[in-house]
Design an enzyme around this catalytic site. Sequence first.
Site, PDB file in Angstrom:
ATOM      1  N   ASP A 195      69.942  43.258   2.334  1.00  0.00           N
ATOM      2  CA  ASP A 195      69.386  43.960   0.744  1.00  0.00           C
ATOM      3  C   ASP A 195      69.496  42.784  -0.102  1.00  0.00           C
ATOM      4  OD1 ASP A 195      68.344  45.421  -1.184  1.00  0.00           O
ATOM      5  OD2 ASP A 195      70.193  46.405  -1.800  1.00  0.00           O
ATOM      6  N   ASP A 211      77.451  43.076  -2.329  1.00  0.00           N
ATOM      7  CA  ASP A 211      76.644  44.464  -1.995  1.00  0.00           C
ATOM      8  C   ASP A 211      76.162  44.625  -0.748  1.00  0.00           C
ATOM      9  OD1 ASP A 211      75.475  47.071  -2.389  1.00  0.00           O
ATOM     10  OD2 ASP A 211      74.098  46.218  -3.844  1.00  0.00           O
TER      11      ASP A 211
END
Length: 262
Positions: A195, A211
Amino acid sequence: MTLVEWSEEGGFATKADREKLIKDSELRESLEGVFDSITLRYTYELIRRGVIKRFITNISQGKEARVYVAEGADGYVAVKIYFTSASEYYKTMPIYIEGDPRFSHLKRGDRREIVETWARKEYANLSEAYSAGVHVPKPISIRGNVLVMQLVGGSEPAPLLKDVDLTPLSWKRAYNQIMNDLERLVVNAGLVHGDLSEYNVLYYRRPYLIDMGQSVMTSHPRAQEFLFRDVKNLNLFFRKKGIELKDLVKDDLITKWLASRR
Ligand SMILES: Nc1ncnc2c1ncn2[C@@H]1O[C@H](COP(=O)(O)OP(=O)(O)OP(=O)(O)O)[C@@H](O)[C@H]1O
Ligand SMILES: [Mg+2]
């Protein structure tokens, strides 16, 4: 059940404790008004163990999690608390969990188990990346759906890559630093971020990847596709900064990286 009721039962965190540890009443409200009693119990356990000394402020309120700045045992920390309710995102989590042999054994299959597995997966991914020399926040502790990591930025949370203003030379350096980290992530840690974009990179003297809950092992059936997308997203961002980019197709970077996995 509120935390006070719960603490009276368990004698775990007294009202005085809570007031001492989270002085700011608005902040306390932001924790206690949002998270369920199990999450609060985990949080207060981390406080009791001294991993978190004092909550300072809330940095972000995403759909998956809230992130807080706190004082840790050894400097400032970021505390990422995943939501276990009021969210739909947990429905897609099993896709990333089941493709990963480290975490594929969901037993109960309920929301809390899925979210806790997700948090553990982010912790494991950060640990593996950190050990491989990738610039990510150093993971410190995990308890249920509460993850504690080093705060990138020293005493103030660092800005996202998308919000910084750099000189052309520094943009070029930042691009190369991220590409080196990506290569290290694949080759030394055997992971693909999954991501990556200017929204999941912090900048404090240099870029840091964050993340990593969705990050998968390079053996995942879609690893190559995810890696391609990660590099494409980065290139899109850096193209606007006028940086000379690595040519994914011509340089055949991804195949090379994947072939040299340790
Ligand atoms: N270790 C850290 N140090 C400093 N800031 C952090 C750290 N981890 C997260 N943050 C801040 O919290 C924000 C959200 O973190 P993250 O991207 O991990 O969660 P998310 O689930 O994607 O949340 P969102 O839905 O808001 O993107 C980041 O954009 C960043 O500003
Ligand atoms: Mg994010």
